[in-house]
Every structure is written in C-alpha cells, then in structure tokens.
Design an enzyme around this catalytic site. Structure first.
Site, PDB file in Angstrom:
ATOM      1  N   GLY A 138       9.323 -48.045  -3.746  1.00  0.00           N
ATOM      2  CA  GLY A 138      10.767 -47.776  -3.999  1.00  0.00           C
ATOM      3  C   GLY A 138      10.736 -46.270  -4.145  1.00  0.00           C
ATOM      4  N   LYS A 158      18.110 -56.350   2.487  1.00  0.00           N
ATOM      5  CA  LYS A 158      19.720 -55.860   1.911  1.00  0.00           C
ATOM      6  C   LYS A 158      20.341 -54.516   2.922  1.00  0.00           C
ATOM      7  CE  LYS A 158      20.276 -58.433  -2.105  1.00  0.00           C
ATOM      8  NZ  LYS A 158      20.547 -58.380  -3.584  1.00  0.00           N
ATOM      9  N   ARG A 171      -5.203 -49.115  -4.391  1.00  0.00           N
ATOM     10  CA  ARG A 171      -4.765 -48.598  -4.840  1.00  0.00           C
ATOM     11  C   ARG A 171      -5.829 -47.149  -6.114  1.00  0.00           C
ATOM     12  NH1 ARG A 171       0.605 -51.465  -7.601  1.00  0.00           N
ATOM     13  NH2 ARG A 171       1.741 -50.519  -5.708  1.00  0.00           N
ATOM     14  N   GLY A 197       7.260 -51.891   0.864  1.00  0.00           N
ATOM     15  CA  GLY A 197       5.597 -53.223   0.601  1.00  0.00           C
ATOM     16  C   GLY A 197       5.910 -53.962   1.269  1.00  0.00           C
TER      17      GLY A 197
HETATM   18  P1  ADP Z   1      10.762 -53.606   2.909  1.00  0.00           P
HETATM   19  O1  ADP Z   1       9.534 -54.172   1.127  1.00  0.00           O
HETATM   20  O2  ADP Z   1       9.018 -52.990   3.909  1.00  0.00           O
HETATM   21  O3  ADP Z   1      11.490 -52.545   2.224  1.00  0.00           O
HETATM   22  P2  ADP Z   1      12.845 -55.734   2.466  1.00  0.00           P
HETATM   23  O4  ADP Z   1      11.937 -56.252   1.337  1.00  0.00           O
HETATM   24  O5  ADP Z   1      13.848 -55.598   2.238  1.00  0.00           O
HETATM   25  O6  ADP Z   1      11.720 -54.551   2.964  1.00  0.00           O
HETATM   26  O7  ADP Z   1      13.219 -56.697   2.870  1.00  0.00           O
HETATM   27  C1  ADP Z   1      11.805 -57.639   3.708  1.00  0.00           C
HETATM   28  C2  ADP Z   1      12.988 -59.202   3.208  1.00  0.00           C
HETATM   29  O8  ADP Z   1      12.817 -59.516   4.125  1.00  0.00           O
HETATM   30  C3  ADP Z   1      10.835 -60.088   3.386  1.00  0.00           C
HETATM   31  O9  ADP Z   1      10.977 -61.254   2.561  1.00  0.00           O
HETATM   32  C4  ADP Z   1      11.802 -60.761   4.922  1.00  0.00           C
HETATM   33  O10 ADP Z   1      11.989 -62.165   4.405  1.00  0.00           O
HETATM   34  C5  ADP Z   1      12.987 -60.644   4.784  1.00  0.00           C
HETATM   35  N1  ADP Z   1      13.991 -61.036   6.105  1.00  0.00           N
HETATM   36  C6  ADP Z   1      13.979 -60.224   7.071  1.00  0.00           C
HETATM   37  N2  ADP Z   1      14.405 -60.677   8.279  1.00  0.00           N
HETATM   38  C7  ADP Z   1      15.384 -61.588   7.214  1.00  0.00           C
HETATM   39  C8  ADP Z   1      16.535 -62.334   7.751  1.00  0.00           C
HETATM   40  N3  ADP Z   1      16.641 -62.350   8.779  1.00  0.00           N
HETATM   41  N4  ADP Z   1      17.223 -63.538   7.021  1.00  0.00           N
HETATM   42  C9  ADP Z   1      16.257 -63.681   5.444  1.00  0.00           C
HETATM   43  N5  ADP Z   1      15.430 -62.957   5.003  1.00  0.00           N
HETATM   44  C10 ADP Z   1      15.135 -61.984   5.852  1.00  0.00           C
HETATM   45 MG    MG Z   2      10.241 -54.969  -0.196  1.00  0.00          MG
END
Ligand code: ADP
Ligand code: MG
Length: 391
Positions: free
Chosen positions: A373, A196, A34, A350
């Site tokens: 975010g 989610k 950063r 992230g």
């Molecule tokens: P980003 O930070 O890229 O936006 P998210 O925070 O939404 O992504 O999600 C990342 C998390 O989702 C990871 O820690 C990963 O382990 C979890 N994840 C991905 N697929 C599954 C799954 N099938 N069941 C449970 N957790 C999952």
């Molecule tokens: Mg995340």
C-alpha cells in the site's frame, strides 16, 4: 527528511518503528524477510552504542490488551538469531515493566516491546499514547516503510515529541520510488495490472505524463477494452470506471503517451485449474468466457516495449498467475524485466512481488519494494504521513 546517518546515537535511548508484521504459524516466524530488512538500521544504532527499543504491529489483534497469538516475542527471538546477539523482550508496550527494562539497558542493547496494536489508541494516532511511547526514548527512528501510509501514534504522532529520523529501509524506499517518478531514465515503461482499475486509477493517472509507455494487463484491462467498445464476455469489469478509462485513453493520445492494451486474451469459463482455455481476440471474447491472462500476441508486444525501456515500473500481475493456465503473461513480463539488464527495474505491490518470487527472478530486479500500500500511495503521488512526520 533527516536520516540516521546524520547522527551518532551513543548512549541515547532510540525508539525505532520497524515492520515486524511477519507471517507466523504455531508461534514461529515463517517468513523473516521483514525482520532481515530492518537489520541495517538496527546494526547502525547498535554500533553507535545506542539503546535500541524496537516497536511494531503484528496482525490484527482486538486492541484490548495482550493476545498470545499476536505477540512479538517470536519476532524478538528470530531477530536475535539473525543478528547474532541477545535481544531483550518486554511483554507490554509502555508500562512499568518496559520502563524497568529500559532503565536496565546498556549501550548497544536491543529491546523489543509488545505489539502496538494491543492498544487501540495506536491506530487512532492518540496523542497521549504517542507521548507515552515518546517518553521511553531520547530519539525516534521510523524504518517501517510498509506502514508509512498510515498516520498512527507510532508512525506519525510520536514524531512531534522527539527528534525524528528515517531509517535506511524507509529512506531507500522513498528515494528509489520518488527518484523514479521525478527523474526516470527514458524510455520509462510502466507495466500495470492486477484486479481493479478503481484501486489503481490514481497510479495510472500519475504515471500518464511521466511514462513513455503504459502497458496494461490483469483484470483491469477489460474496463479499458470496454471503453474502446470491445466485447469482453464475462470478464471482470468495473462499469462505473468505463468513462474514466475513456478519458485516460484520450489524455494519453493527447500527450503522446503510448497506452498498450492486450490484442488477445487467454479465456476460460471460470477461474479454476484444469478448465479448458481458449485464446480470443481481445475485442471479441465469447459471451460465456472471461479473460484471465494476456494472450501470446500481447505478450510479444509487451516484451518488445519492456526490452526497449531504460527504466520499468511494474505493479499488478497480467493474469491470474496463481493458476498455471493463466500465469504465462505474468511470467513473460517478469522474464522480460529480468532480461533487460540495462534497465532499472522497480517492482511494487504485494501480488506482483509474490509473482516475481514465484518465478525465482527477484534477484534480477533492481529494486523490490517492501511496502504494498505504501509504495502504491507514493507512486500515485501522495505524501505519506509517516514520511511527512519526519520532515
Ligand atoms: P498487486 O498486489 O501486485 O498490487 P492486485 O492486488 O491489484 O496486484 O491484483 C492481483 C490479483 O489480480 C491476483 O490475485 C490475480 O489473480 C488477479 N487478476 C489478475 N488478472 C486477472 C483477471 N484477468 N481476472 C481476474 N483476476 C485477475
Ligand atoms: Mg494485491
């Protein structure tokens, strides 16, 4: 949005909101990404002959004053090493000590003031605090894209008191992401995963009529699969969002956007390294198993969609990539993006960025957003307060 290129800041005191919210251990910066990202803006101002005052937050201090653990002094030291010139530091925000130090600055000098969140008024976007910050300078630059989705005194309030400009990092982030949304090279494929549906619903909805194909993986695919009547075993599901997923599936069909879901899934009894795994049909997962990655047939489908794209946006891992047994889907997607050299590839979020780094493919991507975010809020079509304040 006025940018710093619009001006020569010679002799001006310029207060710059940077994102120096870096990981630290034992008082040393452990990842300086950063700080490096802020350097082009700092250099331009130094070369103009401005007196550059840098402000940032770091971590989550209590807001009741100085706390050694959250001090920006180590970041100032790191910046000095990286930029190869002295960097002054003040152990307070906008108090007498800082005012004295600024009075003693010469053209081209750099000063880092203390963690904005040592003062609880920062996050409240307090008017008096914003005006105290503004009183330190003649112009304001925001280069902290990672906090641009927050309306705080240093990201929003201060812009009411000073001529306000976007720094290069913020400008580049906003232009790249909004450029992709407004005018994507077609076919435009969005690869969405992560934990989610509820977190990403607005992202999916906003991309539904912009993308030609939306590829869905991660835990959130199970809410979509459930909406189609699948048996999803003990996979993560958000029951409250099943209806909304049904609506999105119907809408996609109506507007002719291809929405790809996994056809097979790598399953296990629990999220743990070393557990036995089984590939299940995505519509018939054993009741005691949870889906933790997309399966080999799904990987082939997703790779094909990505290979045909001229632009790809990716957010959210396809599985629990932190554990090797469930990393294949995420790795395959990252490789497919890397292999499509013709396509513009943009990564946001992230964990997705962490995944690309983990697989050593970061330099193969067109653009990796530095704001988790903030980039997601842009992609979901929101106006960021830190960007609006520069308008
Ligand atoms: P980003 O930070 O890229 O936006 P998210 O925070 O939404 O992504 O999600 C990342 C998390 O989702 C990871 O820690 C990963 O382990 C979890 N994840 C991905 N697929 C599954 C799954 N099938 N069941 C449970 N957790 C999952
Ligand atoms: Mg995340």
């Amino acid at each position: 949005m006025k940018t710093i290129d619009a001006e020569n800041f010679k002799g001006k005191r310029v207060i710059v909101r940077v994102d120096f919210n870096v990981p630290m251990k034992d008082g040393v910066v452990t990842d300086d990404t950063r700080i490096r990202k802020a350097i082009p803006t700092i250099k331009k101002l130094v070369e103009d002959g401005a007196r550059v005052i840098l402000m940032s937050h770091l971590g989550r201090p209590s807001g009741n004053g100085f706390e050694q653990d959250y001090s920006l002094e180590a970041a100032a030291v790191k910046l000095s090493n990286l930029i190869g010139r002295p960097v002054l530091y003040s152990n307070e925000i906008a108090g007498e000590g800082t005012i004295d130090k600024i009075a003693g600055m010469n053209d081209g000098d750099i000063l880092v003031i203390e963690n904005l969140r040592f003062d609880a008024r920062e996050k409240k976007n307090d008017e008096a605090f914003a005006s105290e910050l503004a009183s330190l300078a003649d112009a304001y630059v925001n280069d902290a894209f990672g906090t641009a989705h927050r309306a705080h005194a240093s990201t929003a309030g201060i812009a009411r008191y000073l001529p306000a400009y976007a720094g290069y990092l913020l400008e580049n982030e906003v232009k790249t992401i909004t450029g992709m949304l407004d005018n994507p090279k077609k076919p435009f494929v969005a690869v969405l995963g992560g934990s989610k549906v509820s977190d990403k619903i607005k992202v999916i909805e906003n991309l539904l009529d912009k993308a030609d194909t939306i590829v869905i993986g991660g835990a959130m695919c199970f809410t979509f699969l459930k909406a189609q009547g699948a048996e999803i075993g003990s996979s993560l599901v958000e029951e409250d969002w099943v209806e909304r997923c049904k609506e999105m599936l119907a809408k996609a069909k109506e507007i002719d956007t291809t929405l790809l879901l996994p056809v097979d899934v790598v399953c296990a009894e629990k999220i743990e390294a070393g557990v036995p795994v089984k590939v299940c049909n995505a519509f018939a997962i054993d009741s005691n198993l949870m889906g933790l990655d997309i399966g080999p047939k799904s990987i082939e489908n997703y790779k094909k969609a990505i290979a045909e794209a001229k632009s790809v946006f990716w957010n959210g891992p396809m599985g629990v990539f932190e554990i090797d047994e469930f990393a294949a889907g995420t790795k395959a997607v990252a490789e497919a993006l890397a292999e499509n050299e013709e396509a513009e590839t943009i990564i946001g979020g992230g964990d997705s960025v962490a995944a690309v780094n983990k697989f050593g493919l970061a330099d193969k991507m067109t653009f990796i957003s530095t704001g988790g975010g903030a980039s997601m809020e842009l992609v979901q079509g929101d106006v960021l307060p830190g960007v609006a304040a520069l308008g």
